[in-house]
Design a protein around this motif. Structure first.
Motif, mmCIF file in Angstrom:
data_model
loop_
_atom_site.group_PDB
_atom_site.id
_atom_site.type_symbol
_atom_site.label_atom_id
_atom_site.label_comp_id
_atom_site.label_asym_id
_atom_site.label_seq_id
_atom_site.Cartn_x
_atom_site.Cartn_y
_atom_site.Cartn_z
ATOM 1 N N UNK A 3 21.076 -46.590 -3.231
ATOM 2 C CA UNK A 3 19.686 -46.189 -3.094
ATOM 3 C C UNK A 3 19.562 -44.668 -3.212
ATOM 4 N N UNK A 4 20.503 -43.950 -2.651
ATOM 5 C CA UNK A 4 20.479 -42.481 -2.717
ATOM 6 C C UNK A 4 20.612 -42.002 -4.164
ATOM 7 N N UNK A 5 21.488 -42.637 -4.940
ATOM 8 C CA UNK A 5 21.638 -42.270 -6.348
ATOM 9 C C UNK A 5 20.363 -42.584 -7.121
ATOM 10 N N UNK A 6 19.737 -43.720 -6.825
ATOM 11 C CA UNK A 6 18.467 -44.065 -7.488
ATOM 12 C C UNK A 6 17.404 -43.000 -7.213
ATOM 13 N N UNK A 7 17.315 -42.569 -5.954
ATOM 14 C CA UNK A 7 16.324 -41.554 -5.577
ATOM 15 C C UNK A 7 16.634 -40.221 -6.264
ATOM 16 N N UNK A 8 17.914 -39.854 -6.327
ATOM 17 C CA UNK A 8 18.328 -38.611 -6.981
ATOM 18 C C UNK A 8 17.957 -38.658 -8.458
ATOM 19 N N UNK A 9 18.235 -39.759 -9.111
ATOM 20 C CA UNK A 9 17.956 -39.912 -10.538
ATOM 21 C C UNK A 9 16.459 -39.909 -10.820
ATOM 22 N N UNK A 10 15.645 -40.325 -9.838
ATOM 23 C CA UNK A 10 14.196 -40.385 -10.026
ATOM 24 C C UNK A 10 13.496 -39.056 -9.727
ATOM 25 N N UNK A 11 14.239 -38.091 -9.183
ATOM 26 C CA UNK A 11 13.628 -36.793 -8.877
ATOM 27 C C UNK A 11 13.155 -36.116 -10.155
ATOM 28 N N UNK A 12 11.983 -35.492 -10.126
ATOM 29 C CA UNK A 12 11.552 -34.742 -11.311
ATOM 30 C C UNK A 12 12.518 -33.581 -11.566
ATOM 31 N N UNK A 13 12.890 -33.349 -12.814
ATOM 32 C CA UNK A 13 13.811 -32.242 -13.115
ATOM 33 C C UNK A 13 13.331 -30.904 -12.548
ATOM 34 N N UNK A 14 12.031 -30.686 -12.561
ATOM 35 C CA UNK A 14 11.495 -29.420 -12.053
ATOM 36 C C UNK A 14 11.741 -29.253 -10.556
ATOM 37 N N UNK A 15 11.849 -30.354 -9.816
ATOM 38 C CA UNK A 15 12.123 -30.277 -8.380
ATOM 39 C C UNK A 15 13.599 -29.972 -8.124
ATOM 40 N N UNK A 16 14.465 -30.482 -8.954
ATOM 41 C CA UNK A 16 15.902 -30.283 -8.805
ATOM 42 C C UNK A 16 16.372 -28.939 -9.385
ATOM 43 N N UNK A 17 15.653 -28.438 -10.386
ATOM 44 C CA UNK A 17 16.062 -27.238 -11.121
ATOM 45 C C UNK A 17 16.359 -26.024 -10.240
ATOM 46 N N UNK A 18 15.478 -25.613 -9.325
ATOM 47 C CA UNK A 18 15.795 -24.405 -8.540
ATOM 48 C C UNK A 18 17.089 -24.545 -7.734
ATOM 49 N N UNK A 19 17.318 -25.705 -7.151
ATOM 50 C CA UNK A 19 18.531 -25.942 -6.377
ATOM 51 C C UNK A 19 19.770 -25.805 -7.266
ATOM 52 N N UNK A 20 19.764 -26.470 -8.400
ATOM 53 C CA UNK A 20 20.919 -26.469 -9.300
ATOM 54 C C UNK A 20 21.155 -25.076 -9.880
ATOM 55 N N UNK A 21 20.107 -24.435 -10.368
ATOM 56 C CA UNK A 21 20.271 -23.146 -11.036
ATOM 57 C C UNK A 21 20.683 -22.056 -10.040
ATOM 58 N N UNK A 22 20.118 -22.069 -8.850
ATOM 59 C CA UNK A 22 20.520 -21.053 -7.867
ATOM 60 C C UNK A 22 21.998 -21.192 -7.503
ATOM 61 N N UNK A 23 22.474 -22.414 -7.364
ATOM 62 C CA UNK A 23 23.908 -22.623 -7.099
ATOM 63 C C UNK A 23 24.749 -22.157 -8.279
ATOM 64 N N UNK A 24 24.324 -22.504 -9.487
ATOM 65 C CA UNK A 24 25.037 -22.050 -10.686
ATOM 66 C C UNK A 24 25.088 -20.528 -10.742
#
Length: 184
Positions: A3-24
């Motif tokens: 269920x957690x993977x399903x929710x992660x995959x359903x997240x809008x890219x724009x919501x995930x982008x700041x988290x991923x890019x700041x870590x990168x």
């Protein structure tokens, strides 16, 4: 698929982008041995992504020109991405290669990269936001991040590119293989 993977995959890219890019950005700056290049007001996700692409391209070009230890930086980039991938693997409950591909698709969508993967380990990138900024050599340096992330997500598989958009191909093609250790 959890269920957690399903929710992660359903997240809008724009919501995930700041988290991923700041870590990168933070971890890439560490690998390159420099201070974080961005400060001041928070930037919107797409602006932050463009800033990261420009920053990482400039740092990789300096490495390629002989300013720094290319092997050490690539190992650090790979190690960071592997740790991120392993963390996602645990947190999302990734159990299969198909699950890993679902997670990778979500992460890459956040980076404005159109990535798809097959259950047999074939990876295709049809569009890459970095291709407009990275030349072929820079892309090869920064691919340590791709290899590390996939190693972490898949429990140690090796990602190998056979074609790249930055080399003039219409799409990037890569495959994931299990690392075989010979008994000597």
């Amino acid at each position: 698929m959890t269920l957690r993977l399903r929710a992660f995959a359903a997240m809008p890219p724009s919501a995930l982008r700041p988290f991923v890019v700041r870590r990168l950005l933070r971890r890439s700056a560490d690998a390159f041995g420099v201070r974080l290049p961005l400060s001041g007001r928070p930037r919107p996700g797409s602006e932050l992504l463009r800033a990261y692409a420009t920053f990482s391209a400039a740092r990789a070009e300096l490495l390629l020109a002989g300013y720094g230890d290319l092997d050490v930086v690539q190992q650090d980039l790979w190690r960071f991405a592997d740790q991120m991938g392993r963390g996602l693997r645990r947190w999302l409950g990734i159990a299969t290669l198909a699950d890993a591909m679902v997670a990778a698709h979500a992460v890459y969508q956040a980076l404005e990269i159109d990535l798809s993967g097959s259950p047999t380990g074939e990876v295709v990138v049809n569009r890459c936001s970095f291709a407009a900024v990275y030349g072929p050599e820079v892309c090869a340096v920064m691919s340590a991040l791709d290899a590390g992330l996939f190693a972490g997500l898949t429990g140690g598989r090796t990602l190998t590119f056979t074609r790249r958009i930055t080399e003039g191909a219409p799409a990037c093609l890569a495959s994931l293989r299990t690392t075989e250790v010979s008994a000597a």
